[in-house]
Write an enzyme that holds these catalytic residues in place. Structure first.
Site, PDB file in Angstrom:
ATOM      1  N   ASP A 102     -45.709  57.491  27.769  1.00  0.00           N
ATOM      2  CA  ASP A 102     -46.887  56.761  27.266  1.00  0.00           C
ATOM      3  C   ASP A 102     -46.872  55.355  27.845  1.00  0.00           C
ATOM      4  OD1 ASP A 102     -48.997  55.671  25.947  1.00  0.00           O
ATOM      5  OD2 ASP A 102     -48.220  55.996  23.924  1.00  0.00           O
ATOM      6  N   ASP A 117     -53.938  50.735  36.602  1.00  0.00           N
ATOM      7  CA  ASP A 117     -53.959  49.821  37.762  1.00  0.00           C
ATOM      8  C   ASP A 117     -54.836  50.420  38.873  1.00  0.00           C
ATOM      9  OD1 ASP A 117     -53.097  47.716  39.577  1.00  0.00           O
ATOM     10  OD2 ASP A 117     -51.345  47.508  38.269  1.00  0.00           O
ATOM     11  N   LYS A 173     -49.652  54.245  29.464  1.00  0.00           N
ATOM     12  CA  LYS A 173     -51.068  53.873  29.541  1.00  0.00           C
ATOM     13  C   LYS A 173     -51.367  53.193  30.880  1.00  0.00           C
ATOM     14  CE  LYS A 173     -51.764  53.679  24.556  1.00  0.00           C
ATOM     15  NZ  LYS A 173     -50.392  53.874  24.036  1.00  0.00           N
TER      16      LYS A 173
HETATM   17  P1  XMP Z   1     -47.047  55.704  14.867  1.00  0.00           P
HETATM   18  O1  XMP Z   1     -45.769  55.007  14.523  1.00  0.00           O
HETATM   19  O2  XMP Z   1     -48.260  54.924  14.502  1.00  0.00           O
HETATM   20  O3  XMP Z   1     -46.988  55.799  16.465  1.00  0.00           O
HETATM   21  O4  XMP Z   1     -47.094  57.125  14.373  1.00  0.00           O
HETATM   22  C1  XMP Z   1     -48.072  56.236  17.241  1.00  0.00           C
HETATM   23  C2  XMP Z   1     -47.682  56.219  18.678  1.00  0.00           C
HETATM   24  O5  XMP Z   1     -48.811  56.565  19.438  1.00  0.00           O
HETATM   25  C3  XMP Z   1     -49.234  55.430  20.198  1.00  0.00           C
HETATM   26  N1  XMP Z   1     -50.632  55.289  19.901  1.00  0.00           N
HETATM   27  C4  XMP Z   1     -51.598  55.492  20.745  1.00  0.00           C
HETATM   28  N2  XMP Z   1     -51.557  55.845  22.010  1.00  0.00           N
HETATM   29  N3  XMP Z   1     -53.911  55.850  22.029  1.00  0.00           N
HETATM   30  C5  XMP Z   1     -52.725  56.016  22.656  1.00  0.00           C
HETATM   31  O6  XMP Z   1     -52.719  56.328  23.849  1.00  0.00           O
HETATM   32  C6  XMP Z   1     -53.995  55.499  20.746  1.00  0.00           C
HETATM   33  O7  XMP Z   1     -55.071  55.368  20.180  1.00  0.00           O
HETATM   34  C7  XMP Z   1     -52.788  55.310  20.082  1.00  0.00           C
HETATM   35  N4  XMP Z   1     -52.514  54.998  18.819  1.00  0.00           N
HETATM   36  C8  XMP Z   1     -51.180  54.997  18.741  1.00  0.00           C
HETATM   37  C9  XMP Z   1     -48.482  54.231  19.730  1.00  0.00           C
HETATM   38  O8  XMP Z   1     -48.233  53.341  20.784  1.00  0.00           O
HETATM   39  C10 XMP Z   1     -47.240  54.863  19.203  1.00  0.00           C
HETATM   40  O9  XMP Z   1     -46.334  55.101  20.275  1.00  0.00           O
END
Ligand code: XMP
Length: 211
Positions: A58, A63, A60
């Site tokens: 992850d 670039d 994201k």
């Molecule tokens: P939690 O602790 O909130 O962690 O269960 C969630 C994980 O997912 C990532 N995250 C996202 N990644 N779009 C993403 O690409 C999103 O909307 C999003 N919301 C949460 C967050 O960084 C963590 O690793």
């Protein structure tokens, strides 16, 4: 099939390996992001890959195409099986990630809409739908969509058809697995598993939602 994806956002290498080993029998994949890689190094991916679960990076990635290619080549060489990219840099940037994934036999997911409250500032007014169009255009494997807004996941399912939807925001951010599991292909869960006293038991609580 709704997978349970452990989001391993701890910043201590041995804690990460301990939690991952305990949770692995209850999970279908592990997602690793900047918190763990910046703390423990990219080599953590090789150690986690030994657990035999798909490993999602992850990062994201957001670039220009050439830099995205270079980033994704490192991701897959490190042992990851999938990468998450941002779609807003445009189709050529996403395509660079998809091509790097394909060259390594891996997958690429694109963030279509984020789960936190402030995401509404930019992920609104048709933007997620345009990002889904980029997913179709580039042949990416699916999208990341917010478990905190099941109605939006439903709308985005209309856009992506049978492509996969992986959904973060369950538990700590308020998303309800009962409301989201049937709509998505993967539930991404971080704090409510790795922050629990017994992470394996916390992961097991999601078993009824894994189909
Ligand atoms: P939690 O602790 O909130 O962690 O269960 C969630 C994980 O997912 C990532 N995250 C996202 N990644 N779009 C993403 O690409 C999103 O909307 C999003 N919301 C949460 C967050 O960084 C963590 O690793």
């Amino acid at each position: 099939m709704t997978d349970l994806i452990l989001s391993l956002d701890v910043t201590d290498r041995s804690e990460a390996l301990r939690i991952a080993a305990a949770v692995a029998p209850e999970a279908d994949a592990i997602k690793v992001g900047y918190p763990l890689v910046l703390a423990a190094g990219l080599g953590i991916a090789h150690d986690l890959a030994e657990l035999g679960l798909p490993l999602i990076a992850d990062f994201k990635v957001a670039d220009i195409p050439n830099t995205n290619t270079l980033i994704c080549e490192q991701v897959f060489a490190a042992g990851f099986s999938a990468v998450i990219a941002q779609g807003f840099p445009g189709p050529d940037s996403v395509l660079a990630c998809v091509d790097a994934a394909r060259a390594a036999g891996g997958e690429c997911y694109v963030v279509a809409e984020m789960s936190h409250p402030g995401a509404r500032t930019f992920f609104s007014e048709g933007v997620p739908e345009r990002l889904c169009a980029i997913v179709a255009e580039t042949g990416a494997d699916g999208i990341i969509a917010p478990a905190t807004r099941p109605e939006r996941v439903r709308a985005l399912r209309e856009q992506v058809g049978t492509k996969k939807i992986l959904s973060p925001g369950i538990g700590a951010q308020g998303g309800d697995p009962a409301a989201i599991a049937a709509l998505v292909d993967g539930m991404i869960v971080g704090r409510s598993i790795y922050g629990a006293e017994d992470p394996a038991a916390a992961a097991r609580a999601y078993a009824p939602y894994r189909r």
